[in-house]
Design an enzyme around this catalytic site. Structure first.
Site, PDB file in Angstrom:
ATOM      1  N   VAL A   8      11.259  19.847  10.703  1.00 45.74           N
ATOM      2  CA  VAL A   8      11.888  19.438  11.956  1.00 45.74           C
ATOM      3  C   VAL A   8      12.295  17.963  11.897  1.00 45.74           C
ATOM      4  CG1 VAL A   8       9.578  19.030  12.894  1.00 45.74           C
ATOM      5  CG2 VAL A   8      11.453  19.330  14.470  1.00 45.74           C
ATOM      6  N   GLY A   9      11.927  17.285  10.826  1.00 47.42           N
ATOM      7  CA  GLY A   9      12.266  15.861  10.684  1.00 47.42           C
ATOM      8  C   GLY A   9      11.026  15.068  10.344  1.00 47.42           C
ATOM      9  N   GLN A  44      10.965   5.418   9.132  1.00 45.08           N
ATOM     10  CA  GLN A  44      12.108   4.952   9.926  1.00 45.08           C
ATOM     11  C   GLN A  44      12.147   3.423   9.984  1.00 45.08           C
ATOM     12  OE1 GLN A  44      13.435   7.039  13.487  1.00 45.08           O
ATOM     13  NE2 GLN A  44      13.112   5.155  14.622  1.00 45.08           N
ATOM     14  N   LEU A  49      -0.526   4.486   0.192  1.00 45.03           N
ATOM     15  CA  LEU A  49      -1.248   5.674   0.663  1.00 45.03           C
ATOM     16  C   LEU A  49      -0.426   6.414   1.715  1.00 45.03           C
ATOM     17  CD1 LEU A  49      -2.485   5.344   3.799  1.00 45.03           C
ATOM     18  CD2 LEU A  49      -4.023   3.807   2.656  1.00 45.03           C
ATOM     19  N   GLU A  63       0.843  -1.196   0.000  1.00 50.84           N
ATOM     20  CA  GLU A  63       0.000   0.000   0.000  1.00 50.84           C
ATOM     21  C   GLU A  63       0.878   1.246   0.000  1.00 50.84           C
ATOM     22  OE1 GLU A  63      -3.305   0.323  -0.479  1.00 50.84           O
ATOM     23  OE2 GLU A  63      -2.478   2.340  -0.691  1.00 50.84           O
ATOM     24  N   LYS A  98       8.249  -1.678  -2.348  1.00 52.61           N
ATOM     25  CA  LYS A  98       7.616  -0.897  -1.270  1.00 52.61           C
ATOM     26  C   LYS A  98       8.678  -0.295  -0.347  1.00 52.61           C
ATOM     27  CE  LYS A  98       4.953   0.888   1.671  1.00 52.61           C
ATOM     28  NZ  LYS A  98       4.224   2.109   1.425  1.00 52.61           N
ATOM     29  N   CYS A 109       6.198   4.568   9.436  1.00 50.01           N
ATOM     30  CA  CYS A 109       6.813   3.702   8.430  1.00 50.01           C
ATOM     31  C   CYS A 109       8.198   4.088   7.939  1.00 50.01           C
ATOM     32  CB  CYS A 109       5.872   3.563   7.249  1.00 50.01           C
ATOM     33  SG  CYS A 109       4.405   2.651   7.733  1.00 50.01           S
TER      34      CYS A 109
HETATM   35  P1  NAD Z   1      -2.001  -0.402  12.663  1.00 55.20           P
HETATM   36  O1  NAD Z   1      -1.216  -0.705  13.883  1.00 55.20           O
HETATM   37  O2  NAD Z   1      -2.788   0.858  12.572  1.00 55.20           O
HETATM   38  O3  NAD Z   1      -3.037  -1.613  12.402  1.00 55.20           O
HETATM   39  C1  NAD Z   1      -2.709  -2.949  12.490  1.00 55.20           C
HETATM   40  C2  NAD Z   1      -3.872  -3.690  13.143  1.00 55.20           C
HETATM   41  O4  NAD Z   1      -3.630  -5.095  13.052  1.00 55.20           O
HETATM   42  C3  NAD Z   1      -4.053  -3.388  14.629  1.00 55.20           C
HETATM   43  O5  NAD Z   1      -5.349  -2.850  14.839  1.00 55.20           O
HETATM   44  C4  NAD Z   1      -3.870  -4.746  15.322  1.00 55.20           C
HETATM   45  O6  NAD Z   1      -4.720  -4.937  16.423  1.00 55.20           O
HETATM   46  C5  NAD Z   1      -4.211  -5.710  14.199  1.00 55.20           C
HETATM   47  N1  NAD Z   1      -3.650  -7.059  14.381  1.00 55.20           N
HETATM   48  C6  NAD Z   1      -2.367  -7.412  14.665  1.00 55.20           C
HETATM   49  N2  NAD Z   1      -2.252  -8.756  14.695  1.00 55.20           N
HETATM   50  C7  NAD Z   1      -3.478  -9.271  14.419  1.00 55.20           C
HETATM   51  C8  NAD Z   1      -3.989 -10.598  14.298  1.00 55.20           C
HETATM   52  N3  NAD Z   1      -3.192 -11.667  14.437  1.00 55.20           N
HETATM   53  N4  NAD Z   1      -5.294 -10.754  14.017  1.00 55.20           N
HETATM   54  C9  NAD Z   1      -6.102  -9.677  13.861  1.00 55.20           C
HETATM   55  N5  NAD Z   1      -5.677  -8.405  13.957  1.00 55.20           N
HETATM   56  C10 NAD Z   1      -4.372  -8.199  14.229  1.00 55.20           C
HETATM   57  O7  NAD Z   1      -0.980  -0.499  11.448  1.00 55.20           O
HETATM   58  P2  NAD Z   1      -1.076   0.239  10.022  1.00 55.20           P
HETATM   59  O8  NAD Z   1      -0.572   1.634  10.125  1.00 55.20           O
HETATM   60  O9  NAD Z   1      -2.431  -0.006   9.437  1.00 55.20           O
HETATM   61  O10 NAD Z   1       0.020  -0.572   9.209  1.00 55.20           O
HETATM   62  C11 NAD Z   1      -0.208  -1.906   8.812  1.00 55.20           C
HETATM   63  C12 NAD Z   1       0.842  -2.284   7.786  1.00 55.20           C
HETATM   64  O11 NAD Z   1       0.713  -1.464   6.618  1.00 55.20           O
HETATM   65  C13 NAD Z   1       2.289  -2.114   8.255  1.00 55.20           C
HETATM   66  O12 NAD Z   1       3.068  -3.138   7.701  1.00 55.20           O
HETATM   67  C14 NAD Z   1       2.702  -0.791   7.640  1.00 55.20           C
HETATM   68  O13 NAD Z   1       4.094  -0.724   7.412  1.00 55.20           O
HETATM   69  C15 NAD Z   1       1.953  -0.795   6.338  1.00 55.20           C
HETATM   70  N6  NAD Z   1       1.654   0.533   5.782  1.00 55.20           N
HETATM   71  C16 NAD Z   1       1.187   1.525   6.593  1.00 55.20           C
HETATM   72  C17 NAD Z   1       0.842   2.762   6.048  1.00 55.20           C
HETATM   73  C18 NAD Z   1       0.323   3.879   6.908  1.00 55.20           C
HETATM   74  O14 NAD Z   1       0.144   4.959   6.383  1.00 55.20           O
HETATM   75  N7  NAD Z   1       0.063   3.693   8.188  1.00 55.20           N
HETATM   76  C19 NAD Z   1       0.920   2.951   4.675  1.00 55.20           C
HETATM   77  C20 NAD Z   1       1.386   1.909   3.866  1.00 55.20           C
HETATM   78  C21 NAD Z   1       1.734   0.700   4.441  1.00 55.20           C
HETATM   79  C1  UGA Z   2       4.554   7.615   3.753  1.00 56.50           C
HETATM   80  C2  UGA Z   2       4.590   7.566   2.218  1.00 56.50           C
HETATM   81  O1  UGA Z   2       4.425   8.892   1.702  1.00 56.50           O
HETATM   82  C3  UGA Z   2       3.486   6.664   1.689  1.00 56.50           C
HETATM   83  O2  UGA Z   2       3.580   6.558   0.260  1.00 56.50           O
HETATM   84  C4  UGA Z   2       3.632   5.285   2.307  1.00 56.50           C
HETATM   85  O3  UGA Z   2       2.577   4.429   1.891  1.00 56.50           O
HETATM   86  C5  UGA Z   2       3.587   5.409   3.817  1.00 56.50           C
HETATM   87  O4  UGA Z   2       4.653   6.295   4.249  1.00 56.50           O
HETATM   88  C6  UGA Z   2       3.805   4.116   4.530  1.00 56.50           C
HETATM   89  O5  UGA Z   2       4.386   3.192   4.009  1.00 56.50           O
HETATM   90  O6  UGA Z   2       3.402   4.116   5.700  1.00 56.50           O
HETATM   91  P1  UGA Z   2       3.096   8.879   5.568  1.00 56.50           P
HETATM   92  O7  UGA Z   2       4.208   8.506   6.483  1.00 56.50           O
HETATM   93  O8  UGA Z   2       1.708   8.562   5.963  1.00 56.50           O
HETATM   94  O9  UGA Z   2       3.321   8.200   4.134  1.00 56.50           O
HETATM   95  O10 UGA Z   2       3.141  10.459   5.284  1.00 56.50           O
HETATM   96  P2  UGA Z   2       4.140  11.373   4.411  1.00 56.50           P
HETATM   97  O11 UGA Z   2       3.327  12.366   3.700  1.00 56.50           O
HETATM   98  O12 UGA Z   2       5.071  10.577   3.612  1.00 56.50           O
HETATM   99  O13 UGA Z   2       4.949  12.127   5.537  1.00 56.50           O
HETATM  100  C7  UGA Z   2       5.909  11.465   6.334  1.00 56.50           C
HETATM  101  C8  UGA Z   2       6.663  12.486   7.156  1.00 56.50           C
HETATM  102  O14 UGA Z   2       7.525  13.261   6.340  1.00 56.50           O
HETATM  103  C9  UGA Z   2       5.765  13.480   7.882  1.00 56.50           C
HETATM  104  O15 UGA Z   2       6.271  13.723   9.167  1.00 56.50           O
HETATM  105  C10 UGA Z   2       5.856  14.707   7.011  1.00 56.50           C
HETATM  106  O16 UGA Z   2       5.591  15.885   7.714  1.00 56.50           O
HETATM  107  C11 UGA Z   2       7.302  14.637   6.563  1.00 56.50           C
HETATM  108  N1  UGA Z   2       7.584  15.370   5.317  1.00 56.50           N
HETATM  109  C12 UGA Z   2       6.955  15.034   4.171  1.00 56.50           C
HETATM  110  C13 UGA Z   2       8.535  16.387   5.321  1.00 56.50           C
HETATM  111  O17 UGA Z   2       9.134  16.696   6.361  1.00 56.50           O
HETATM  112  N2  UGA Z   2       8.814  17.052   4.142  1.00 56.50           N
HETATM  113  C14 UGA Z   2       8.189  16.718   2.983  1.00 56.50           C
HETATM  114  O18 UGA Z   2       8.495  17.357   1.943  1.00 56.50           O
HETATM  115  C15 UGA Z   2       7.243  15.695   2.996  1.00 56.50           C
END
Ligand code: NAD
Ligand code: UGA
Length: 463
Positions: A271-272, A279, A164, A162, A221, A277
């Site tokens: 500020v960073g 890190q 997003l 994903e 990814k 995700c």
């Molecule tokens: P999150 O912590 O918000 O959600 C994960 C959910 O999974 C939790 O609600 C937890 O209770 C549930 N869970 C864990 N183990 C389970 C199990 N065995 N059965 C049922 N439920 C269970 O996490 P997230 O931010 O949605 O991220 C999920 C994944 O997607 C991560 O690998 C992350 O790297 C990736 N990802 C996140 C984003 C983002 O913007 N947050 C974007 C792209 C990809």
């Molecule tokens: C990021 C990626 O943009 C998504 O494509 C990816 O799916 C996601 O990680 C993931 O794998 O979780 P996200 O962390 O939700 O999305 O948000 P970003 O818009 O990427 O911002 C990340 C951080 O960078 C924030 O703290 C933001 O303020 C900062 N940032 C972003 C900057 O400091 N400067 C910029 O120019 C852009």
């Protein structure tokens, strides 16, 4: 195979919004999102859609439209797995906090639990989709568990990462730059890929749906996140040089961003970066490279994290220095606690680390964030385990009004780029503050000239 039933394990920031959009765009498919966290599922099912657990612009409208029609949230994981043809795994994959790879590798225990549960329950063939972000070659481990502990049924493993970003999840899902689907090169693998392509094809143009082998998809990814974060660390590195030389990082970013080979996005000095995700995924990439003995590759990417940590520390140091080398007992107002605007997510937010540094200097922190509760602010600080939670509570107070947060403060730190901050009555804020009144704009969103003409001492990033 025509898909009529989908299940998603994990109702978090990815599982919830992604499945809501699939359900909205595919009314003929029943989509069930399951999670072990009862409180989270109850919130997704709250009668008032404004109380769903994740704040994302536009999300509550989509949930209101699809929930109860073909979108369901449940804690009955077994039933949902049993009924589904496609099972998305969208659970968390945090950095390991123990054992081998501690502090670097992705913790795959939740993924493995899902695989074992799917294997135990599945009584007919299933397509299992990695939606979580995973180390390259995880599909191999999932397949081994499924094949060795299953009931003799066939599993196809697809990688469908994903992309997003939080705060823009709905628009990103509705109009993705691309959908990436990786699968086995066998005939069965290609059929599984096609089944998932057909789901997305309900709203995504065919030329934006990319299919690859499973390893390319998994690695793409991590690579995408590493490249995005690297741009921020690169511009942040330049911000420090700008501060020494009289160059302005905003002007430099605009100048280089107009080169079509570089492009204007993701060049905002700050500020960073924070978020759950960037890190974690880069640390994971570094760990993978090291595990193959690719030390130069590992060191190259690790520098992105080193620079980001430096940028956060530099910001808090500069605040202390500017405030006459002491912030002890001074009230410092924080505008913003979320890691970026338009989300209530605070994971790895720079604000947490800046607050931690300033509390070490015995400052009093007053927080205002439009979407983050005081409970969450304190929980974030307690999680660092720098000091007792009593001490954190004694040094940090949250306010529901920005004007109250800033009243009698010595300085303001802008830590999230919420739009509403720009529109505040800054004269009123200035009048209520201690003098001289400082603004440390960690997002470069405020109008420097206007603030200075009021009387503020303004410091942005990189100018
Ligand atoms: P999150 O912590 O918000 O959600 C994960 C959910 O999974 C939790 O609600 C937890 O209770 C549930 N869970 C864990 N183990 C389970 C199990 N065995 N059965 C049922 N439920 C269970 O996490 P997230 O931010 O949605 O991220 C999920 C994944 O997607 C991560 O690998 C992350 O790297 C990736 N990802 C996140 C984003 C983002 O913007 N947050 C974007 C792209 C990809
Ligand atoms: C990021 C990626 O943009 C998504 O494509 C990816 O799916 C996601 O990680 C993931 O794998 O979780 P996200 O962390 O939700 O999305 O948000 P970003 O818009 O990427 O911002 C990340 C951080 O960078 C924030 O703290 C933001 O303020 C900062 N940032 C972003 C900057 O400091 N400067 C910029 O120019 C852009």
């Amino acid at each position: 195979m025509s898909i009529t039933k989908i299940c998603c394990i994990g109702a978090g920031y990815v599982g919830g919004p992604t499945m809501a959009v699939i359900a909205q765009k595919c009314p003929h498919i029943q989509v069930t999102v399951v999670d072990l966290n009862e409180e989270r599922i109850a919130a997704w099912n709250d009668e008032n859609v404004d109380n769903i657990p994740i704040y994302e612009p536009g999300l509550s409208d989509i949930v209101a439209e699809a929930r109860g029609r073909n979108l369901f949230f449940s804690t009955n994981v077994e039933k949902a797995i049993d009924e589904a043809q496609i099972i998305f795994i969208s659970v968390n994959t945090p950095t390991k906090t123990y054992g081998k790879g501690k502090g670097m590798a992705a913790d795959l225990k939740y993924i493995e639990l899902c695989a074992r549960q799917i294997a135990r329950i599945a009584k007919d063939n299933k397509i299992v989709v990695e939606k979580s972000t995973l180390p390259v070659r995880t599909a191999e481990a999932i397949k081994s568990i499924l094949d060795n502990t299953g009931n003799g049924v066939q599993f196809q493993i697809l990688s469908n990462p994903e992309f997003l970003a939080e705060g823009t999840a709905v628009t990103d899902l509705l109009n993705p730059d691309r959908i990436l689907i990786g699968g086995d090169t066998s005939v069965e693998g290609q059929k599984a890929i096609q089944s998932l392509v057909d789901v997305y094809a309900n709203w995504v143009p065919a030329d934006k749906i990319l299919t690859t082998n499973v390893w390319s998809s998994e690695l793409s990814k991590l690579t995408a996140n590493a490249f995005l974060a690297q741009r921020i660390s690169s511009v942040n590195a330049m911000s420090e040089l700008c501060e020494k030389t009289g160059a302005d990082v905003n002007e430099v970013a605009r100048a280089i961003g107009m080169d079509s080979r570089i492009g204007p996005k993701f060049l905002k000095a700050s500020v960073g970066f924070g978020g759950s995700c960037f890190q974690k995924d880069i640390l994971n990439l570094v760990y993978i490279a090291k595990s193959y003995g690719l030390n130069e590759v590992a060191d190259y990417w690790e520098q992105v994290i080193i620079m980001n940590d430096h940028q956060k520390r530099r910001f808090s140091n500069k605040m202390v220095q500017t405030l006459y080398n002491t912030v002890a007992d001074k009230k410092i107002a924080f505008l913003g606690w979320a890691f970026k605007k338009d989300t209530n997510d605070t994971r790895e937010s720079a604000a947490i680390y800046i607050a931690d540094d300033l509390i070490n200097e015995q400052a009093q922190i007053a927080v205002y964030d439009p979407k983050v509760s005081s409970k969450k602010v304190l929980a974030d600080l307690d999680y660092l385990e720098t000091r007792t939670s009593e001490k954190n509570s004694a040094n940090v107070t949250s306010f529901s009004s920005p004007y109250e947060a800033c009243a009698s403060a010595h300085a303001i730190a802008v830590l999230t780029e919420w739009d509403e901050f720009i529109a505040y009555d800054w004269q009123k804020i200035y009048d209520g503050m201690q003098k001289p009144a400082f603004v440390f704009d960690g997002r470069n969103i405020l109008n420097r000239v206007a603030l200075e003409s009021i009387g503020f001492i303004y410091q942005g990033i990189g100018s």
